[in-house]
Scaffold this active site. Structure first.
Site, PDB file in Angstrom:
ATOM      1  N   THR A 121       0.862  -1.180   0.000  1.00 15.91           N
ATOM      2  CA  THR A 121       0.000   0.000   0.000  1.00 15.91           C
ATOM      3  C   THR A 121       0.899   1.231   0.000  1.00 15.91           C
ATOM      4  OG1 THR A 121      -0.076   0.167   2.406  1.00 15.91           O
ATOM      5  CG2 THR A 121      -1.799  -1.143   1.362  1.00 15.91           C
ATOM      6  N   LYS A 174       0.607   3.702   4.069  1.00 12.29           N
ATOM      7  CA  LYS A 174       0.987   3.341   5.439  1.00 12.29           C
ATOM      8  C   LYS A 174       2.364   3.949   5.728  1.00 12.29           C
ATOM      9  CE  LYS A 174      -2.193  -0.537   5.318  1.00 12.29           C
ATOM     10  NZ  LYS A 174      -2.407  -2.005   5.365  1.00 12.29           N
TER      11      LYS A 174
HETATM   12  C1  LIG Z   1      -3.404  -2.804   4.930  1.00  8.42           C
HETATM   13  C2  LIG Z   1      -3.082  -4.110   4.340  1.00  8.42           C
HETATM   14  C3  LIG Z   1      -3.667  -4.544   3.138  1.00  8.42           C
HETATM   15  C4  LIG Z   1      -4.837  -3.855   2.506  1.00  8.42           C
HETATM   16  O1  LIG Z   1      -4.707  -2.556   2.175  1.00  8.42           O
HETATM   17  P1  LIG Z   1      -6.022  -1.670   1.888  1.00  8.42           P
HETATM   18  O2  LIG Z   1      -5.487  -0.479   1.181  1.00  8.42           O
HETATM   19  O3  LIG Z   1      -6.649  -1.401   3.204  1.00  8.42           O
HETATM   20  O4  LIG Z   1      -6.901  -2.497   1.013  1.00  8.42           O
HETATM   21  C5  LIG Z   1      -3.218  -5.718   2.572  1.00  8.42           C
HETATM   22  N1  LIG Z   1      -2.260  -6.443   3.159  1.00  8.42           N
HETATM   23  C6  LIG Z   1      -1.700  -6.085   4.337  1.00  8.42           C
HETATM   24  C7  LIG Z   1      -0.638  -6.954   4.929  1.00  8.42           C
HETATM   25  C8  LIG Z   1      -2.102  -4.919   4.960  1.00  8.42           C
HETATM   26  O5  LIG Z   1      -1.565  -4.579   6.128  1.00  8.42           O
END
Ligand SMILES: *Cc1c(COP(=O)(O)O)cnc(C)c1O
Length: 426
Positions: free
Chosen positions: A235, A238
């Site tokens: 993503t 984050k």
């Molecule tokens: C946050 C996350 C996702 C999903 O991301 P979104 O943008 O919320 O769909 C997928 N895999 C992991 C390991 C994550 O922490």
């Protein structure tokens, strides 16, 4: 003389607040919340003003199904430059050969990767959800768990770290087509090398979901799975600190084609080019030398916060952290206190984080015995180790008397004072 705009045109000059006071008043309250309370959700961050400006740009108006140079509609010459820039920057940032920057989210990036390499019913290994794995790693309530045959691996009983032996044994027993590594609530380094070896031994593909740690990898504080795993998904919002979105990298030309086809037309329609522009901004920011300092400070802050909480009587799962987050086992602090009650009490005190299961948690995922706490956002605001110690003390103060509203109000005031020195969007 300019002609009058028709009354149906919303494109009036002036402040958007005057056009839609109801909605923009709500946005103002959210800005206030982000500026005045502590954001400790491990998957959140504060995007830069440049990222937010690109996300709020006129690129939202454009349809650009397809890829640069191969679009279905006209008018995409400028858009092509945006997407090419984003792809070029992310490939340079991670040293990858091919990037798809179109996934609308991390979940979509994962589903597209699955669609590219799996058939319905194929066996896949993924980390246990109650030990840190993500919903898209085979949860029965997620499409991944309904279409594919996911088999889970977890952490050891003894040190609560990823059990590579268990992973190897599961691979041997189930002969998966794909091994998925990566987690949403795991505080330690995930080493891609031993997983690569396990995948090779059983002839499986290897996908590394770096959703949480992409910024730590870009910042050079965690080992990169790029060039080790066949596919890397992540993503952009984050630790990487860009706009909300997803991305897929691969070095394999055969997989690159399959991934592009899987994202579009396989899974999505028109890409969000305004978000892709903002991804380009974030990839540039993450390539600056300061970003390395940022990534290193995230980890130092997480260690300081974990050690402060341990001093207050909490148990830190696995004994500490190597990354941007920690899992806190509340039971030694207060056997009756649940993650749910703790989250709500802290929320009332201006401290935002989430309840989380701890390994082998006897309570349900809706109640839990733990908390997940992350430092990416507070690190962006400039906080360092001394502030982490202060935050640990504030958390303990609230959780010693979770039902005491006067205590919550007092902590909320202290939080506001702390945040006034580290305001993300002054
Ligand atoms: C946050 C996350 C996702 C999903 O991301 P979104 O943008 O919320 O769909 C997928 N895999 C992991 C390991 C994550 O922490």
């Amino acid at each position: 003389m300019p002609s009058e705009r028709p009354t149906f045109s919303p494109y009036l000059p002036g402040d958007p607040h005057d056009q839609d006071p109801e909605l923009f008043a709500i946005l103002d309250r959210e800005l206030e919340r982000q500026n005045t309370t502590l954001q400790l959700i491990a998957s959140e961050n504060f995007a830069s003003r440049a990222v937010i400006a690109a996300t709020g740009s006129v690129l939202t108006n454009k349809y650009s199904e397809g890829y640069p140079g191969k679009r279905y509609y006209g008018g995409n010459l400028v858009i092509d430059e945006v997407e090419d820039l984003a792809r070029r920057r992310v490939c340079e940032l991670f040293g990858a050969a091919h990037a798809n920057v179109q996934p609308h989210s991390g979940a979509n990036a994962n589903l597209a990767a699955y669609l590219a390499v799996l058939e319905a019913g194929d066996t896949v290994l993924g980390m246990r959800l109650d030990q840190g794995g993500h919903l898209t790693h085979g949860s029965p309530v997620n499409i991944s768990g309904r279409i594919y045959n996911f088999v889970a691996y977890g952490v050891t009983e003894s040190d609560e770290r990823l059990d590579y032996d268990q992973l190897a044994a599961a691979a041997e027993a189930h002969r998966p087509k794909l091994i998925v590594a990566g987690a949403t609530a795991y505080p330690r380094v995930i080493d891609p090398e031993p997983i690569r070896r396990i995948a090779d031994e059983v002839g499986a593909l290897f996908m590394f979901d770096a959703a949480h740690v992409a910024g730590l990898i870009a910042g050079g504080v965690h080992p990169s799975p790029v060039g080790v795993a066949d596919i890397v998904t992540f993503t952009t919002h984050k630790t990487l600190r860009g706009p909300r979105g997803g991305c897929i990298l691969t070095d394999r030309e055969d997989l690159a084609k399959a991934i592009d086809k899987a994202v579009f037309p396989g899974l999505q329609g028109g890409p969000l080019e305004h978000v892709i522009a903002a991804k380009a901004v974030a990839f540039r920011e993450a390539a600056q030398p300061e970003f390395k300092d940022y990534a290193a400070q995230i980890v130092r802050n997480a260690r300081a916060l974990a050690s402060g909480l341990a001093d207050e009587g909490f148990r830190i799962v696995s004994g500490g952290t190597d990354n941007h987050l920690m899992l806190v086992d509340l039971r030694p602090f207060d056997a009756e206190l649940t993650g749910k009650v703790a989250q709500e009490a802290l929320d009332r005190s201006g401290i935002t984080l989430n309840k989380n299961t701890v390994p082998n948690d006897p309570r349900s995922p809706f109640v839990t015995s733990g908390l997940r706490i992350g430092t990416p956002a507070v690190t962006t605001t400039g906080m360092r180790e001394p502030e982490m110690t202060e935050i640990a003390a504030l958390i303990a103060r609230v959780l010693r008397r979770p039902d005491d509203s006067a205590e919550s109000a007092a902590v909320r005031d202290e939080v506001a004072v702390l945040c006034s020195k580290y305001t993300p969007y002054p």
